[in-house]
Design an enzyme around this catalytic site. Structure first.
Site, short mmCIF file in Angstrom:
data_model
loop_
_atom_site.label_atom_id
_atom_site.label_comp_id
_atom_site.label_asym_id
_atom_site.label_seq_id
_atom_site.Cartn_x
_atom_site.Cartn_y
_atom_site.Cartn_z
N HIS A 199 0.71 -1.22 -0.15
CA HIS A 199 -0.08 -0.12 0.06
C HIS A 199 0.81 1.27 0.07
O HIS A 199 0.45 2.18 -0.71
CB HIS A 199 -0.91 0.04 1.29
CG HIS A 199 -2.01 -0.89 1.20
ND1 HIS A 199 -2.83 -1.63 2.25
CD2 HIS A 199 -2.85 -1.37 0.34
CE1 HIS A 199 -3.50 -2.79 1.78
NE2 HIS A 199 -3.65 -2.48 0.60
N CYS A 205 -2.91 -3.31 -17.80
CA CYS A 205 -3.71 -2.16 -16.74
C CYS A 205 -2.89 -2.27 -15.31
O CYS A 205 -3.54 -1.53 -14.42
CB CYS A 205 -5.07 -2.47 -16.63
SG CYS A 205 -5.49 -4.11 -15.98
#
Length: 564
Positions: free
Chosen positions: A187, A489
């Site tokens: 993260h 992506c």
């Protein structure tokens, strides 16, 4: 001079003083007992504190980036997790434990269980520790964890950062981020990229640097030097005076005029509007799971349709790829992931959730269809975590039954790569998720700092996987008599040098964080299709990710001009 080596996750070269993250909330004393209040009152205080922490995290989410918003919403759910709160209250009632000690022990037990599971779940340990500290701070009237305050810009050093901290960093004050732990897909790294913040993770020892020490951070090379040299200062000055990247004009193109559509990854209407304002050519990845986070039960078809429609409205007449719910692993949902898993990264996630909780995917497709009926956007739909041709066929049939015309799947596993030609016999396009494809190809947890050197999309093996996917698509196109498209992506598309390699390998379109599009567009515009193919061929011949990256960068002088 001491040099610390880590993994750069966003390019930059800066010099500045280090400030360490403040000491964390201290563990309440072992054996701390109730004093002056009943068990009922203490239990209520735990509930109230957890709610306040949740509300604070949700408030932070409103001012965070798209990625930060999703992470903070997910973390906020931990603060009021029923099992966590119930466990803490039980310790209060059965052992007369003080509430701050009870929540500490309950959360620690949860974190230990997560760590033992490994993979994605181990990464959530940081989030649990953050929630634990915040609830204890509420219960004991302490200042919650946060970024140090300074009047001058500084380089932030930490073991790792909780999402709540990273998501609210001020890039005007924090000019670089260095952590001793974490990985390139954790993260902290993902949010740093979203902020455009030079960052290095997995740099062991940086937490030992004294506050105020002036260091040189080169996140292109992944190094931190405690005694900057004249060459370091020149590099930092050059970076500070780098040629500004021109705003994207809305059309990705190579030097020879070859079109390369550049799309944005988005999660909701707000992020889609932001991407549209930056002239993204459309949406290459709508992460629909963002609309499910924060819900204890499945959102209704009407609620889902409203969210999707807000994205479609931001890009009238434009191309939009919708990825169906990618829940599981590090994004568990209470109404989907009901059984514990020993290895969640290899468990029930993405398309596989339809096997264990039938109906959720069908209802989502109905919501997508409903949202598309009053939109002129060009809607394509794809499923994540597909490994077999039969799965691709089953998904395509589901779309046909609902009335959604363009079908695709994600390529995230080596099995999908090997089956690419057959899979594309069933669907119209594939989109490569480089984060997971790298993890599964290299058998290296994408969130584990110790394996960061393996978990890198520049790995020649990963580049070869991408090339094989393109070749499978080309053969499928010949068989079908029509073009079968390949997009990327994953995070790899946002790396300008790697974007050139991807196009050289034959990828058709790229999708990324909208903020990364101008830099990628500028670098692509500097090369012809033939030059991109040459650069890709050389990268494929290298024996390590570092050498592959170096070979590509050497052929792209524009990167230094732009400070990329």
């Amino acid at each position: 001079m001491t040099t610390y080596k880590g993994v750069g996750v966003y390019a930059g070269r800066v010099i500045g003083p280090v400030l360490q993250m403040p000491k964390p909330i201290e563990e309440p004393k072992d054996g701390l007992r109730l004093s002056g209040e009943t068990a009922e009152a203490a239990a209520q205080r735990i509930k109230d504190a957890s709610v306040r922490v949740k509300e604070d995290l949700l408030a932070r989410a409103e001012h965070a980036s798209r990625d930060g918003k999703a992470v903070l919403k997910s973390t906020s759910q931990m603060a009021t997790d029923r099992a966590l709160i119930k466990s803490a209250i039980k310790l209060v009632e059965t052992q007369e434990m003080a509430p701050e000690r009870a929540i500490w022990e309950a959360a620690t037990s949860f974190a230990d269980q997560m760590a033992a599971l490994g993979g994605y779940m181990a990464e959530r340990v940081t989030d649990i520790h953050d929630v634990r500290a915040r609830i204890v701070a509420e219960l004991t009237d302490q200042q919650a964890p946060g970024i140090p305050v300074s009047d001058e810009p500084f380089i932030l050093a930490a073991i790792d950062l909780a999402p709540a901290d990273t998501a609210t960093l001020d890039p005007e004050k924090v000019i670089a981020l260095i952590t001793s732990d974490g990985g390139p897909q954790a993260h902290t790294a993902i949010l740093a990229r979203g902020l455009g913040l030079p960052a290095i993770v997995a740099a062991k020892g940086v937490t030992e640097i004294a506050d105020g020490t002036v260091v040189y951070v080169d996140s292109n090379e992944g190094i931190v030097d405690t005694e900057p040299t004249d060459a370091d200062r020149e590099a930092a000055i050059k970076y500070a005076n780098r040629k500004p990247v021109a705003d994207f004009d809305g059309q990705g193109v190579l030097a020879d005029g070859t079109r390369v559509e550049l799309y944005a990854n988005v999660g909701d209407g707000k992020s889609a509007e932001k991407a549209a304002s930056l002239k993204a050519e459309g949406v290459g990845l709508l992460r629909t799971e963002f609309g499910f986070l924060g819900h204890d039960s499945e959102p209704s078809i009407e609620t889902q349709a409203k969210t999707y429609k807000s994205v479609f409205d931001a890009f009238p007449g434009k191309h939009i790829v919708v990825r169906t719910l990618d829940a599981g692993a590090d994004k568990p949902l209470p109404f989907l992931n009901v059984n514990p898993e020993e290895n969640p990264a290899l468990g029930v996630r993405g398309f596989r959730t339809d096997w264990t909780v039938p109906g959720v995917l069908t209802r989502q497709l109905e919501a997508i269809k409903a949202a598309s009926e009053n939109s002129d956007a060009d809607i394509w739909v794809m499923a994540p975590m597909i490994s077999t041709t039969s799965e691709a066929r089953n998904f395509a049939n589901m779309l046909k039954e609902i009335g959604l015309p363009v079908h695709g799947v994600m390529v995230e596993t080596p099995a999908a790569v090997m089956n690419a030609e057959a899979i594309l016999g069933e669907v119209d396009f594939v989109s490569i998720g480089t984060n997971d494809l790298t993890q599964y190809t290299m058998a290296a947890d994408r969130l584990l700092g110790d394996l960061a050197h393996l978990n890198n999309p520049w790995q020649p093996a990963v580049l070869k996987m991408i090339k094989m996917t393109v070749e499978g698509a080309q053969r499928a196109s010949v068989t079908a008599g029509k073009k079968k498209y390949v997009s990327v992506c994953g995070e790899a598309a946002a790396d300008p040098a790697l974007a050139v390699v991807l196009i050289g390998l034959g990828v058709d379109t790229l999708s990324m964080n909208a903020g990364a599009i101008p830099a990628v567009a500028a670098v692509l515009k500097s090369v012809t299709k033939e030059k991109a193919q040459q650069i890709a061929a050389i990268a494929l011949q290298q024996i390590s990710s570092a050498e592959a990256k170096e070979s590509a960068r050497k052929a792209l002088p524009i990167l230094d001009e732009l400070g990329l």
